[in-house]
Design a protein around this motif. Structure first.
Motif, PDB file in Angstrom:
ATOM      1  N   LEU A  93       1.055  -1.034   0.107  1.00 57.24           N
ATOM      2  CA  LEU A  93      -0.202   0.060  -0.207  1.00 57.24           C
ATOM      3  C   LEU A  93       0.618   1.178  -0.017  1.00 57.24           C
ATOM      4  N   ALA A  94       1.927   1.220   0.722  1.00 49.06           N
ATOM      5  CA  ALA A  94       2.842   2.377   0.887  1.00 49.06           C
ATOM      6  C   ALA A  94       3.473   3.003  -0.430  1.00 49.06           C
ATOM      7  N   ALA A  95       3.779   1.708  -1.077  1.00 49.32           N
ATOM      8  CA  ALA A  95       4.561   1.766  -2.768  1.00 49.32           C
ATOM      9  C   ALA A  95       3.659   2.314  -3.552  1.00 49.32           C
ATOM     10  N   LYS A  96       2.422   1.963  -3.573  1.00 50.07           N
ATOM     11  CA  LYS A  96       1.576   2.523  -4.635  1.00 50.07           C
ATOM     12  C   LYS A  96       0.963   3.990  -4.015  1.00 50.07           C
ATOM     13  N   ASP A  97       0.813   4.121  -2.604  1.00 48.04           N
ATOM     14  CA  ASP A  97       0.421   5.619  -2.371  1.00 48.04           C
ATOM     15  C   ASP A  97       1.872   6.489  -2.756  1.00 48.04           C
ATOM     16  N   GLY A  98       2.951   5.993  -2.771  1.00 45.08           N
ATOM     17  CA  GLY A  98       4.037   6.581  -2.779  1.00 45.08           C
ATOM     18  C   GLY A  98       4.202   7.173  -4.492  1.00 45.08           C
ATOM     19  N   LEU A  99       3.778   5.991  -5.362  1.00 40.53           N
ATOM     20  CA  LEU A  99       3.708   6.457  -6.764  1.00 40.53           C
ATOM     21  C   LEU A  99       2.738   7.669  -7.123  1.00 40.53           C
ATOM     22  N   VAL A 100       1.725   7.773  -6.380  1.00 37.92           N
ATOM     23  CA  VAL A 100       0.676   8.997  -6.331  1.00 37.92           C
ATOM     24  C   VAL A 100       1.335  10.144  -5.749  1.00 37.92           C
ATOM     25  N   ALA A 118       4.017  -0.121 -10.318  1.00 36.95           N
ATOM     26  CA  ALA A 118       3.610  -0.657  -8.990  1.00 36.95           C
ATOM     27  C   ALA A 118       4.400  -1.924  -8.524  1.00 36.95           C
ATOM     28  N   LEU A 119       4.524  -2.883  -9.221  1.00 32.77           N
ATOM     29  CA  LEU A 119       4.995  -4.330  -8.968  1.00 32.77           C
ATOM     30  C   LEU A 119       6.680  -4.151  -8.421  1.00 32.77           C
ATOM     31  N   ARG A 121       7.902  -1.131  -7.558  1.00 26.03           N
ATOM     32  CA  ARG A 121       8.131  -0.629  -6.488  1.00 26.03           C
ATOM     33  C   ARG A 121       7.789  -1.273  -5.226  1.00 26.03           C
ATOM     34  N   THR A 122       6.674  -2.074  -5.460  1.00 19.38           N
ATOM     35  CA  THR A 122       6.249  -2.905  -4.337  1.00 19.38           C
ATOM     36  C   THR A 122       7.280  -3.844  -3.871  1.00 19.38           C
ATOM     37  N   ALA A 123       8.046  -4.577  -4.584  1.00 18.22           N
ATOM     38  CA  ALA A 123       9.095  -5.667  -4.518  1.00 18.22           C
ATOM     39  C   ALA A 123      10.302  -4.744  -3.502  1.00 18.22           C
ATOM     40  N   GLU A 124      10.484  -3.645  -4.126  1.00 10.85           N
ATOM     41  CA  GLU A 124      11.658  -2.768  -3.752  1.00 10.85           C
ATOM     42  C   GLU A 124      11.485  -2.311  -2.161  1.00 10.85           C
ATOM     43  N   LEU A 125       9.938  -1.834  -1.808  1.00 11.94           N
ATOM     44  CA  LEU A 125       9.665  -1.547  -0.628  1.00 11.94           C
ATOM     45  C   LEU A 125       9.285  -2.754   0.346  1.00 11.94           C
ATOM     46  N   GLN A 126       9.102  -3.636  -0.211  1.00  9.70           N
ATOM     47  CA  GLN A 126       8.755  -5.037   0.841  1.00  9.70           C
ATOM     48  C   GLN A 126      10.218  -5.364   1.263  1.00  9.70           C
ATOM     49  N   GLU A 127      11.062  -5.508   0.381  1.00 12.34           N
ATOM     50  CA  GLU A 127      12.615  -5.890   0.842  1.00 12.34           C
ATOM     51  C   GLU A 127      13.045  -4.904   1.839  1.00 12.34           C
ATOM     52  N   TYR A 128      12.898  -3.610   1.641  1.00  8.42           N
ATOM     53  CA  TYR A 128      13.463  -2.507   2.629  1.00  8.42           C
ATOM     54  C   TYR A 128      12.764  -2.786   3.907  1.00  8.42           C
TER      55      TYR A 128
END
Length: 324
Positions: A93-100, A118-119, A121-128
């Motif tokens: 959710l944070a990844a997709k909010d962050g793209l907006v 989206a995908l 950025r999701t993978a990147e942020l989940q790893e973080y």
């Protein structure tokens, strides 16, 4: 005590849902966790004034945050959807909010965005986030979402904005974030055995309106070549519902029949529609969740009058834009 108005709005809605159930106005459902009931009653105040076109998204952020406030260690590690833990779901959710936020020039928390997709950025942020404790993930997700609301609130809702290559009014981008946050809050609540109240009708209505207006695009994406002049009437029942005339050819503009507050607020045409080849009647919340990728189109509960094949194509196409 939390003085955030969107948090109080969520608690008001929770208390109203409990009152309806107690009065027999709502069907009996599984009980809420006692802690949730205690929080709602302890923090009950006069209805908070939350206004503006960012309110539906802000309300779902508050609802998710209230749910996360009850999460224990076992809850954070429990699988929700897509094989994700609750912490990984929140990172999504944070990844997709962050793209907006990136497109709007609002603060983006976490590592720098490498790709506006989206995908990825999701993978990147989940790893973080896996390297951090869940409360840090929760804190930054909420801070980023709140900052996004503050940044966008002064803008006219019809301001065009491009996110991940997709251009539409900024209000629609935020309604899309509302819908996904609503659905993933329900995913998290279901995994934890918690029942949450629905959004208030004033937040459901503009979200349903967006879902309906997306139907010509979803039909196109599913490969249905619809000739100009073909249309359906969508009748969404329940609080926040209504009736829409939906031309299904590419570029067709759905019109809410009767003129709701949500459509008028964004300056959209609210005059009555024309004739329709089919009328599809279903529950407004179930339709929103179908568009959001929850529910099976082949078994979706809907009443159909007129061209059953056209109605079937529309319902099968409805989730075309949904993702993880």
């Amino acid at each position: 005590m939390n003085d955030d108005p969107t948090h109080r709005l969520y608690l008001d809605a929770l208390e109203e849902a409990l009152a309806e159930t107690a009065a027999g106005d709502a069907p009996p459902q599984a009980p809420l966790r006692p802690l949730t009931l205690t929080a709602a009653r302890a923090r009950r105040r006069p209805a908070a004034s939350v206004s503006g076109w960012t309110a539906p998204f802000a309300g779902r952020i508050a609802a998710m945050d209230a749910l996360l406030g009850e999460a224990g260690e076992d809850d954070w590690g429990r699988e929700t959807v897509e094989g994700w833990t609750l912490q990984e779901l929140l990172a999504h959710l944070a990844a997709k909010d962050g793209l907006v936020a990136l497109s709007a020039g609002a603060p983006v928390l976490g590592p720098p965005v490498i790709a506006d997709e989206a995908l990825a950025r999701t993978a990147e942020l989940q790893e973080y986030e896996r390297r951090r404790v869940p409360e840090q993930t929760r804190r930054d997700w909420r801070a980023q979402a709140d900052a996004l609301c503050r940044h966008l609130a002064p803008l006219p809702p019809e301001t065009p904005m491009t996110v991940s290559g997709f251009t539409m009014p900024v209000a629609d981008h935020l309604l899309a974030r509302m819908l996904e946050t609503w659905i993933h809050t329900a995913d998290a609540a279901g995994a934890a055995g918690v029942r949450l109240p629905d959004p208030v009708p004033g937040h459901i209505e503009p979200t349903a309106d967006l879902c309906v207006r997306l139907m010509p695009l979803t039909m196109l994406m599913r490969g249905h070549a619809v000739a100009e002049g073909r249309a359906v009437r969508l009748v969404l029942t329940g609080h926040g519902g209504g009736s829409w005339h939906v031309p299904l050819h590419p570029g067709g503009r759905a019109v809410r029949e009767g003129g709701p507050a949500g459509a008028a607020a964004t300056g959209r045409d609210t005059r009555g529609g024309g004739p329709a080849d089919a009328t599809v009647t279903c529950d407004v919340i179930e339709f929103c969740f179908l568009v959001g990728g929850r529910g099976e189109p082949a078994r979706f509960a809907a009443g159909v009058e007129g061209d059953a094949g056209l109605a079937r194509d529309l319902l099968h196409a409805a989730p075309a834009l949904s993702g993880p």
